[in-house]
Design a protein around this motif. Structure first.
Motif, PDB file in Angstrom:
ATOM      1  N   HIS A 141       0.990  -1.223   0.013  1.00  0.00           N
ATOM      2  CA  HIS A 141       0.004  -0.037  -0.096  1.00  0.00           C
ATOM      3  C   HIS A 141       1.006   1.278   0.014  1.00  0.00           C
ATOM      4  N   THR A 142       0.797   2.202  -1.112  1.00  0.00           N
ATOM      5  CA  THR A 142       1.620   3.355  -1.065  1.00  0.00           C
ATOM      6  C   THR A 142       0.792   4.478  -0.447  1.00  0.00           C
ATOM      7  N   ALA A 143      -0.348   4.428  -0.132  1.00  0.00           N
ATOM      8  CA  ALA A 143      -0.986   5.560   0.345  1.00  0.00           C
ATOM      9  C   ALA A 143      -1.155   5.172   2.196  1.00  0.00           C
ATOM     10  N   LEU A 144      -1.015   6.379   2.822  1.00  0.00           N
ATOM     11  CA  LEU A 144      -1.487   5.971   4.067  1.00  0.00           C
ATOM     12  C   LEU A 144      -1.838   7.347   4.779  1.00  0.00           C
ATOM     13  N   TYR A 145      -3.006   7.062   5.512  1.00  0.00           N
ATOM     14  CA  TYR A 145      -3.565   8.087   6.258  1.00  0.00           C
ATOM     15  C   TYR A 145      -3.692   8.216   7.854  1.00  0.00           C
ATOM     16  N   TRP A 146      -3.728   9.312   8.451  1.00  0.00           N
ATOM     17  CA  TRP A 146      -4.046   9.329  10.019  1.00  0.00           C
ATOM     18  C   TRP A 146      -5.421  10.152  10.122  1.00  0.00           C
ATOM     19  N   TYR A 147      -6.102   9.457  11.120  1.00  0.00           N
ATOM     20  CA  TYR A 147      -7.346   9.980  11.214  1.00  0.00           C
ATOM     21  C   TYR A 147      -7.333  10.190  13.021  1.00  0.00           C
ATOM     22  N   ARG A 148      -8.075  11.231  13.441  1.00  0.00           N
ATOM     23  CA  ARG A 148      -8.228  11.018  14.929  1.00  0.00           C
ATOM     24  C   ARG A 148      -9.745  10.951  15.188  1.00  0.00           C
ATOM     25  N   GLN A 149     -10.113  10.278  16.341  1.00  0.00           N
ATOM     26  CA  GLN A 149     -11.565  10.084  16.707  1.00  0.00           C
ATOM     27  C   GLN A 149     -11.821  10.305  18.128  1.00  0.00           C
ATOM     28  N   SER A 150     -12.546  11.501  18.268  1.00  0.00           N
ATOM     29  CA  SER A 150     -12.494  11.792  19.572  1.00  0.00           C
ATOM     30  C   SER A 150     -13.916  11.486  19.901  1.00  0.00           C
ATOM     31  N   LEU A 151     -13.979  11.487  21.595  1.00  0.00           N
ATOM     32  CA  LEU A 151     -15.300  10.752  22.064  1.00  0.00           C
ATOM     33  C   LEU A 151     -16.408  11.629  21.674  1.00  0.00           C
ATOM     34  N   GLY A 152     -17.526  10.945  21.104  1.00  0.00           N
ATOM     35  CA  GLY A 152     -18.568  11.642  20.681  1.00  0.00           C
ATOM     36  C   GLY A 152     -18.595  12.360  19.429  1.00  0.00           C
ATOM     37  N   GLN A 153     -17.498  12.353  18.471  1.00  0.00           N
ATOM     38  CA  GLN A 153     -17.218  12.836  17.260  1.00  0.00           C
ATOM     39  C   GLN A 153     -16.969  11.846  16.197  1.00  0.00           C
ATOM     40  N   GLY A 154     -16.915  12.311  15.040  1.00  0.00           N
ATOM     41  CA  GLY A 154     -16.539  11.503  13.722  1.00  0.00           C
ATOM     42  C   GLY A 154     -14.949  11.292  13.731  1.00  0.00           C
ATOM     43  N   LEU A 155     -14.878  11.009  12.630  1.00  0.00           N
ATOM     44  CA  LEU A 155     -13.188  11.020  12.393  1.00  0.00           C
ATOM     45  C   LEU A 155     -12.621  12.078  11.650  1.00  0.00           C
ATOM     46  N   GLU A 156     -11.795  12.682  12.251  1.00  0.00           N
ATOM     47  CA  GLU A 156     -11.187  13.918  11.855  1.00  0.00           C
ATOM     48  C   GLU A 156      -9.733  13.729  10.862  1.00  0.00           C
ATOM     49  N   PHE A 157      -9.644  14.038   9.814  1.00  0.00           N
ATOM     50  CA  PHE A 157      -8.631  13.829   8.829  1.00  0.00           C
ATOM     51  C   PHE A 157      -7.404  14.679   9.439  1.00  0.00           C
ATOM     52  N   LEU A 158      -6.029  13.932   9.459  1.00  0.00           N
ATOM     53  CA  LEU A 158      -5.025  14.730  10.121  1.00  0.00           C
ATOM     54  C   LEU A 158      -3.794  14.737   8.907  1.00  0.00           C
ATOM     55  N   ILE A 159      -3.684  13.635   8.343  1.00  0.00           N
ATOM     56  CA  ILE A 159      -2.359  13.795   7.362  1.00  0.00           C
ATOM     57  C   ILE A 159      -2.466  12.495   6.422  1.00  0.00           C
ATOM     58  N   TYR A 160      -2.105  12.871   5.210  1.00  0.00           N
ATOM     59  CA  TYR A 160      -2.140  11.671   3.940  1.00  0.00           C
ATOM     60  C   TYR A 160      -0.625  11.788   3.465  1.00  0.00           C
ATOM     61  N   PHE A 161      -0.037  10.551   3.303  1.00  0.00           N
ATOM     62  CA  PHE A 161       1.119  10.208   2.507  1.00  0.00           C
ATOM     63  C   PHE A 161       0.827   9.558   1.326  1.00  0.00           C
ATOM     64  N   GLN A 162       1.181   9.945   0.255  1.00  0.00           N
ATOM     65  CA  GLN A 162       1.017   9.074  -1.167  1.00  0.00           C
ATOM     66  C   GLN A 162       2.703   8.926  -1.751  1.00  0.00           C
ATOM     67  N   GLY A 163       3.027   7.650  -1.568  1.00  0.00           N
ATOM     68  CA  GLY A 163       4.286   7.451  -2.248  1.00  0.00           C
ATOM     69  C   GLY A 163       5.219   8.238  -1.783  1.00  0.00           C
ATOM     70  N   ASN A 164       6.037   9.219  -2.718  1.00  0.00           N
ATOM     71  CA  ASN A 164       7.209   9.836  -2.364  1.00  0.00           C
ATOM     72  C   ASN A 164       6.818  11.295  -2.419  1.00  0.00           C
ATOM     73  N   SER A 165       5.573  11.652  -2.915  1.00  0.00           N
ATOM     74  CA  SER A 165       4.838  12.962  -2.830  1.00  0.00           C
ATOM     75  C   SER A 165       5.246  13.639  -1.366  1.00  0.00           C
ATOM     76  N   ALA A 166       5.092  14.996  -1.550  1.00  0.00           N
ATOM     77  CA  ALA A 166       5.065  15.599  -0.094  1.00  0.00           C
ATOM     78  C   ALA A 166       3.785  15.486   0.588  1.00  0.00           C
TER      79      ALA A 166
END
Lengths: 116, 114
Positions: free
Chosen positions: B29-54
């Motif tokens: 898998h070349t793509a990687l994502y971080w999300y945060r899930q706080s109590l009572g809330q949905g999933l909040e996107f944090l950061i996304y990596f795709q291959g060697n791109s910024a």
């Protein structure tokens, strides 16, 4: 930018009853649509997705969802729920643009509570 | 095969300390994502990596948050000078880069800041 609204934070239902979990979205671009399920203390699993074609999509565990473009909705349904369906359900969208990644924008989640 | 692995599964830390959360994506898998899930809330996107791109860091809530991905595989999310509002479940996901490839999620790291 996209946003997803899940209108019900909790849905209690008796076992073997039908259920509908509502999802509406807003987006300035064309999107793909997804439903994920999260069982306690686990990560998210893909239930189903709408990419194109038939607006009625069938997923795992007997769930289905219908894409309604005019109402910008993607409601999830199951005709007869089981105790094991108790979980958190998340609706999500991603940008269709070819230069966008597969990043998802999620709704706030709906907790489905199936009672015996 | 193995799924997305996150460690630790639980982390309790004192306010002001730094923490590192680790994610091992599915092999290939070349793509990687971080999300945060706080109590009572949905999933909040944090950061996304795709291959060697910024990486796309647009979701990071403050400069106390950073992430890196070494060798296109393992990723580490670092939170400096933790605050109580950082308490949440941090979820990592990975996918192929092909459009519409589904995201596969790990079980998350539950972070509690006391």
């Amino acid at each position: 930018a996209q946003s997803v609204t899940q209108l019900d934070s909790q849905v209690p239902v008796f076992e073997e009853a039908p259920v509908e979990l509502r999802c509406n979205y807003s987006s300035s671009v064309s999107v793909y649509l997804f439903w994920y399920v999260q069982y306690p203390n686990q990560g998210l699993q893909l239930l189903l997705k709408y990419l194109s074609g038939s607006t009625l999509v069938k997923g795992i565990n007997g769930f289905e969802a219908e894409f309604n473009k005019s109402q910008t909705s993607f409601h999830l349904r199951k005709p007869s729920v089981h105790i094991s369906d108790t979980a958190e359900y998340f609706c999500a969208v991603s940008d269709r643009s070819t230069n966008a990644g597969n990043m998802l924008t999620f709704g706030g989640g709906t907790r489905l509570m199936v009672k015996p | 095969g193995a799924g997305v692995s996150q460690s630790p599964s639980n982390k309790v830390t004192e306010k002001g300390k730094d923490v590192e959360l680790r994610c091992d994506p599915i092999s290939g898998h070349t793509a990687l994502y971080w999300y945060r899930q706080s109590l009572g809330q949905g999933l909040e996107f944090l950061i996304y990596f795709q291959g060697n791109s910024a990486p796309d860091k647009s979701g990071l809530p403050s400069d106390r948050f950073s992430a890196e991905r070494t060798g296109g595989s393992v990723s580490t999310l670092t939170i400096q000078r933790t605050q109580q509002e950082d308490s949440a479940v941090y979820l990592c996901a990975s996918s192929f880069s092909v459009k519409n490839s589904p995201l596969h999620f790990g079980n998350g790291t539950r972070l509690t800041v006391t």
